[in-house]
Design a protein around this motif. Structure first.
Motif, PDB file in Angstrom:
ATOM      1  N   GLN A  72       0.821  -1.212   0.000  1.00 58.23           N
ATOM      2  CA  GLN A  72       0.000   0.000   0.000  1.00 58.23           C
ATOM      3  C   GLN A  72       0.854   1.261   0.000  1.00 58.23           C
ATOM      4  OE1 GLN A  72      -3.394   1.867   2.908  1.00 58.23           O
ATOM      5  NE2 GLN A  72      -3.500  -0.333   2.533  1.00 58.23           N
ATOM      6  N   ASP A  73       1.799   1.351   0.920  1.00 61.07           N
ATOM      7  CA  ASP A  73       2.639   2.546   0.981  1.00 61.07           C
ATOM      8  C   ASP A  73       3.534   2.658  -0.249  1.00 61.07           C
ATOM      9  OD1 ASP A  73       1.504   3.084   3.411  1.00 61.07           O
ATOM     10  OD2 ASP A  73       3.218   2.408   4.596  1.00 61.07           O
ATOM     11  N   GLY A  75       2.994   1.434  -3.261  1.00 62.10           N
ATOM     12  CA  GLY A  75       2.209   1.807  -4.431  1.00 62.10           C
ATOM     13  C   GLY A  75       1.847   3.273  -4.439  1.00 62.10           C
ATOM     14  N   GLN A  76       1.412   3.784  -3.283  1.00 62.88           N
ATOM     15  CA  GLN A  76       1.047   5.200  -3.204  1.00 62.88           C
ATOM     16  C   GLN A  76       2.269   6.091  -3.403  1.00 62.88           C
ATOM     17  OE1 GLN A  76       1.728   7.594  -0.545  1.00 62.88           O
ATOM     18  NE2 GLN A  76       0.582   9.131  -1.704  1.00 62.88           N
ATOM     19  N   HIS A  77       3.383   5.708  -2.796  1.00 61.34           N
ATOM     20  CA  HIS A  77       4.625   6.479  -2.929  1.00 61.34           C
ATOM     21  C   HIS A  77       5.086   6.493  -4.383  1.00 61.34           C
ATOM     22  CE1 HIS A  77       8.288   8.389  -1.758  1.00 61.34           C
ATOM     23  NE2 HIS A  77       9.045   7.318  -1.782  1.00 61.34           N
ATOM     24  N   SER A  78       4.969   5.351  -5.064  1.00 65.57           N
ATOM     25  CA  SER A  78       5.373   5.274  -6.465  1.00 65.57           C
ATOM     26  C   SER A  78       4.532   6.202  -7.330  1.00 65.57           C
ATOM     27  CB  SER A  78       5.236   3.839  -6.982  1.00 65.57           C
ATOM     28  OG  SER A  78       6.095   2.963  -6.295  1.00 65.57           O
ATOM     29  N   ALA A  79       3.247   6.296  -6.997  1.00 61.57           N
ATOM     30  CA  ALA A  79       2.331   7.083  -7.822  1.00 61.57           C
ATOM     31  C   ALA A  79       2.598   8.581  -7.724  1.00 61.57           C
ATOM     32  CB  ALA A  79       0.889   6.784  -7.420  1.00 61.57           C
ATOM     33  N   ASP A 203      -6.184   7.850  -2.266  1.00 63.34           N
ATOM     34  CA  ASP A 203      -4.809   7.813  -2.779  1.00 63.34           C
ATOM     35  C   ASP A 203      -4.159   6.464  -2.462  1.00 63.34           C
ATOM     36  OD1 ASP A 203      -4.921  10.460  -3.701  1.00 63.34           O
ATOM     37  OD2 ASP A 203      -4.241  11.258  -1.777  1.00 63.34           O
ATOM     38  N   PHE A 204      -4.359   5.998  -1.231  1.00 61.44           N
ATOM     39  CA  PHE A 204      -3.752   4.725  -0.841  1.00 61.44           C
ATOM     40  C   PHE A 204      -4.413   3.555  -1.553  1.00 61.44           C
ATOM     41  CE2 PHE A 204      -2.243   7.274   2.838  1.00 61.44           C
ATOM     42  CZ  PHE A 204      -0.894   6.990   2.712  1.00 61.44           C
ATOM     43  N   GLY A 207      -2.844   3.330  -4.726  1.00 62.94           N
ATOM     44  CA  GLY A 207      -1.532   2.710  -4.576  1.00 62.94           C
ATOM     45  C   GLY A 207      -1.603   1.197  -4.549  1.00 62.94           C
TER      46      GLY A 207
END
Length: 539
Positions: A72-73, A75-79, A203-204, A207
């Motif tokens: 989860q983190d 994926g969101q960070h990548s986005a 957002d998450f 992600g």
């Protein structure tokens, strides 16, 4: 008998089931493997509505499981972040950040995945980021998740000054006058995160969708999110209720040293009750017992051997570790411990031993993740305690974070036991292979290649093998991503092998990794990924 909804024929199926190790075809009914056999046997089961997949003679394996990544983190960070993974000089890092900042008008400019083996106190600070992003707050995170850096505008925005105390389990790197340089170690990154605008649950959720699609494309059907809190559970629960998950997700809830045993147990038991869905569950408790060698927060039995010397303490006291491990084991949670230094590995084993002594043996398959350094006396304890070595073989190669940081810090005698995967297996340990994405690639085939060669891929040039006596075999690696990983995730009864009655989670590959050159395994492409017989990826 009801005809199967799908049959797979003309395949080379390695089932990972010793009773039917290699077959040409299989049938799927109700999302599960209904039958294995020859082309003729399986074709005879088909009805008018049965879908037929012709594999063209290609290799088919059970879906892989990644038992340690940050779904989860990550994926969101990548986005939302600039990808700094390819940067190897300050100029390259600055150019990537500046281009990303110019591409959007968001208040904060974020970057991710920089290499802590190259960027550190000697060449990274707020001034470096100021030159790339002069007018807006900027924060970047290392790929290891243990290091970060902010620019001057970000420090001003969050109120980081010389008077700011270091947070628990974190450190603001400071100059000779005591002023923060911008570098952040461990929980100091969370301190900044808590003071900038928070992403939303949407957002998450986005992600998670990004991360699971990335995982499916690499043949992964089972994932373990390696550090979750209530927000993670809330988002996963929503996606599970919407039927939006395309991978079976387990999660391990993070425990902080400031918590009491009773408080931590009550909190995580509540998270477990919130997540009893077929596609998502919290089943374990996560303990960061130390940090990483790159920022000198790994806990070693003896001090570091390089010129600066020093050492780092465990993040939990031995008494806390034993008390918490005993309590969570008694409540039938799995233990999932982050351990980089040999002292952290030993402390995790001691805690598991205390839990076994107090509660008796049960098939918990407690996991110790990373095991970068180990004292050879502790090698046989994994098998004796029924503990899983959760390893990331991509790191076991000659590159700066290993040869220029870890090896000098360990010294010649201890360096021999860095990423000692063959020794662990020969001592009887169960190995589960994983990526720790977004720390490094999610691609299991690149990871398998490195586990076999202990070298970077040939496209990166010629490099010596890093302790080649610690290489694993292909069969051991596939086992570590399938049956072992499923057992370690408490789902070996329904996934991990293509056995009758188990879920039809499988992957079709573009090559036979058992026949190709080991140095070509990393180039393998997944053509099709099925989850319970349903296509979740097609190349």
């Amino acid at each position: 008998m009801t005809p199967p909804e799908m049959i797979l024929v003309n395949a080379d199926i390695r089932t990972m089931d010793p009773h039917f190790p290699r077959v040409a075809a299989l049938a799927v009914r109700g999302g599960r493997v209904a039958a294995l056999g020859s082309d003729g046997d399986i074709r005879a089961l088909a009805g008018p509505g049965t879908r037929v997949i012709d594999a063209g003679g290609r290799l088919v394996l059970p879906g892989f499981h990644d038992t340690h990544l940050h779904v989860q983190d990550g994926g969101q960070h990548s986005a939302e972040s600039a990808d700094l993974s390819a940067a190897r000089t300050v100029a390259e890092l600055q150019a990537t950040l500046a281009a990303f900042a110019a591409s959007h008008t968001r208040d904060w400019v974020l970057g991710g995945f920089y290499y802590a083996g190259v960027f550190g106190e000697h060449n990274l600070d707020a001034a470096v980021l100021d030159a790339a992003v002069p007018g807006r707050p900027c924060m970047i995170m290392a790929s290891d998740g243990h290091n970060g850096c902010v620019n001057s505008a970000a420090m001003a925005r969050v109120g980081l000054t010389a008077a700011t105390a270091d947070p628990e389990q974190g450190r603001f790197v400071r100059d000779a006058r005591g002023a923060p340089t911008g570098l952040l170690y461990e929980r100091a990154t969370a301190w900044v995160d808590e003071r900038r605008p928070a992403p939303t649950d949407d957002d998450f959720a986005g992600g998670v969708r990004l991360a699971q699609a990335h995982a499916n494309a690499h043949g992964l059907t089972g994932l373990l999110d390696a550090s979750v809190e209530e927000r993670h559970v809330r988002v996963y629960r929503r996606l599970a209720e919407e039927g939006a998950l395309s991978a079976r997700i387990l999660a391990t809830a993070r425990i902080d040293p400031s918590e009491t045993v009773a408080g931590a147990l009550a909190r995580v038991e509540r998270l477990r009750r919130m997540s009893l869905a077929p596609m998502f569950s919290v089943h374990s408790a996560k303990f960061f017992l130390d940090g990483v060698l790159e920022n000198r927060t790994a806990a070693m039995i003896a001090p570091y051997s390089d010129p600066p010397g020093g050492n780092a303490p465990l993040m939990f006291t031995p008494g806390q570790i034993n008390d918490l491990f005993v309590a969570f084991d008694a409540a039938r949670f799995q233990i999932h411990a982050h351990a980089i230094g040999d002292l952290a590995v030993r402390a995790a084993l001691d805690g598991i031993a205390a839990a076994r002594a107090a509660n008796g043996f049960w098939p918990a398959w407690h996991q110790i993740a990373h095991v970068q350094c180990i004292d050879p006396a502790d090698l046989p304890r994994f098998a004796a305690l029924g503990a899983v070595a959760n390893i990331q073989p991509l790191w076991a190669r000659a590159e700066p974070s290993v040869t220029e940081i870890a090896v000098p810090m360990a010294g010649p005698e201890r360096a021999r036991w860095i990423y000692a995967f063959r020794s662990l297996r020969d001592a009887g340990a169960m190995l589960a292979l994983s990526s720790d994405w977004t720390v490094s690639t999610l691609n299991p085939f690149e990871i398998i290649e490195t586990a076999i060669t202990r070298q970077p891929p040939r496209k990166e040039g010629t490099h010596p093998a890093f302790f080649p006596e610690e290489r694993l075999t292909l069969a051991e690696c596939v086992e570590g991503y399938t049956v072992n990983a499923a057992i370690a995730g408490w789902r070996g009864h329904e996934t991990g092998s293509l056995s009758p009655g188990k879920w039809a989670d499988l992957i079709l590959l573009d090559r036979d990794i058992y026949a190709c050159n080991p140095y070509d395994i990393g180039d393998t492409r997944v053509l099709t990924t099925l989850l319970a017989g349903r296509e979740v990826h097609a190349a």
